[in-house]
Design an enzyme around this catalytic site. Structure first.
Site, short mmCIF file in Angstrom:
data_model
loop_
_atom_site.label_atom_id
_atom_site.label_comp_id
_atom_site.label_asym_id
_atom_site.label_seq_id
_atom_site.Cartn_x
_atom_site.Cartn_y
_atom_site.Cartn_z
N ASP A 290 0.82 -1.22 0.00
CA ASP A 290 0.00 0.00 0.00
C ASP A 290 0.85 1.27 0.00
OD1 ASP A 290 -2.01 -1.83 0.14
OD2 ASP A 290 -2.85 -1.16 2.03
N ASP B 168 -0.48 -4.52 -3.70
CA ASP B 168 -1.44 -3.43 -3.94
C ASP B 168 -0.80 -2.06 -3.75
OD1 ASP B 168 -3.25 -5.56 -4.09
OD2 ASP B 168 -3.86 -5.33 -2.00
#
Length: 369
Positions: A188, A215
């Site tokens: 992230d 991600d």
């Protein structure tokens, strides 16, 4: 007399200042010193300029102190080379703020901290993903150039803790632009988001570098990445694929556009095919999300799994039901071996997959390399 490379740098810097709307003197006319081509507190770029220097040679020694002092709209912060180990938050009221790194390279100016989602807060509880961000930008009209935004949390810092999300920057404002910046983290890294489900946050990233593993570009913003380099990292804690995912958009269903990556490249430290290009994020806070991603005219290295470049985050929301597409990508990771696994835009569809379509009437001055 400056060397050709230095002369080119000075010329590009002057052009960048003008493109950002700053009334700056020529680089050669500004004082030398810790703020380089951006002058010094005694020779300000504008009346609403604050200089940040970790050693006390500017107006403030921390970025957050300068942000707090810059009440209202239209401030410019010049950051001297150094490492600023702190968390920074730009509130919604501080609109049209610009941060300029005063180094010759974005590596020279680093804003970094090491909170993770699972890190315990001083007042108890944990930070969560959003709270882990080193830098949070909620104001509209934010611009940054030549700065590294980082979160240097490592999974080994919290052994056995699943809260390994560690955001380098969370951007929620509309008309947010980043030029020649770096974003460093693991899970992230870059949270390109909006202030609410109904809000459209247009964001532009040009000639930037982003690295991470899981991600590491995610959120619901309407974001355009142009000439950016995405680098997937080796994960010593995992022996098998996949090591992670580059994109995880969570575009609101009512937003016709999500993420657009154009003329970018993806490279990897990991073995070939150990990374997926993307997976859809449908968060519990928005179960109607319809993630959108277009990757076009980009070079995908062998680290991307060409056979199955997309995966599901949750089985209830398969990637095939999302708005994922590619167009004219090249490289080993872009090879179309199983057509149904790689949706492609038609030439007619590709005509609307452009910066101008995604960003609309935002009068964004093009920035050269």
């Amino acid at each position: 007399m400056p060397s050709p490379s230095r002369r080119a740098l000075l010329t590009a810097s002057a052009g960048a200042l003008l493109s950002l709307g700053l009334a700056a003197a020529p680089a050669s006319a500004r004082p030398a010193g810790p703020f380089g081509r951006f002058g010094s507190p005694s020779a300000r770029l504008t009346e609403r300029t604050l200089y940040v220097h970790p050693g006390g040679l500017g107006d403030h020694t921390t970025v957050q102190a300068a942000v707090t002092a810059a009440s209202g709209s239209g401030w410019t912060l010049v950051l001297a080379p150094g490492t600023y180990r702190e968390t920074v938050a730009v509130s919604p009221a501080r609109t049209d703020m610009t941060w300029l790194g005063a180094g010759e390279d974005p590596r020279d100016v680093v804003v970094v901290y090491d909170n993770a989602a699972g890190t315990t807060r001083p007042d108890g509880g944990t930070y969560g993903t959003s709270g882990s961000a080193t830098t949070t930008v909620q104001a509209d009209g934010f611009t940054a150039r030549g700065i590294t935004f980082a979160n240097d949390f490592l999974r080994t810092d919290l052994p056995g803790n699943p809260g390994t999300q560690a955001v380098a920057i969370k951007v929620q404002g509309d008309r947010s632009a980043f030029f020649h910046c770096r974003f460093l983290g693991h899970q992230d890294t870059l949270y390109a988001d909006s202030m609410s489900l109904a809000a459209v946050a247009r964001q532009f990233f040009a000639h930037c570098y982003v690295e991470g593993d899981v991600d590491f570009v995610f959120g619901r913003a309407r974001a355009v990445f142009e000439h950016c380099h995405f680098r997937t990292l080796l994960r010593p804690d995992l022996a098998a694929a996949p090591h992670g995912f580059v994109f995880a958009p969570s575009t609101a269903r009512g937003n016709p556009y999500g993420y657009l990556a154009t003329r970018c490249r993806v490279t990897s430290e990991a073995p070939d095919a150990f990374y997926k290009l993307a997976r859809p994020w449908v968060p519990s806070s928005d179960t109607t999300a319809w993630p959108s991603l277009v990757v076009r005219d980009s070079v995908l290295g062998p680290g991307i799994d060409a056979v199955a470049p997309y995966a599901n985050m949750r089985e209830a929301y398969p990637w095939q039901a999302q708005r994922f597409a590619e167009y004219r990508n090249t490289g080993p990771g872009a090879e179309v071996t199983v057509p149904e696994n790689r949706p492609q835009l038609t030439p007619d569809e590709a005509e609307s997959a452009t910066r101008s379509t995604y960003l609309g009437d935002w009068n964004l001055t093009p920035v050269r390399a």
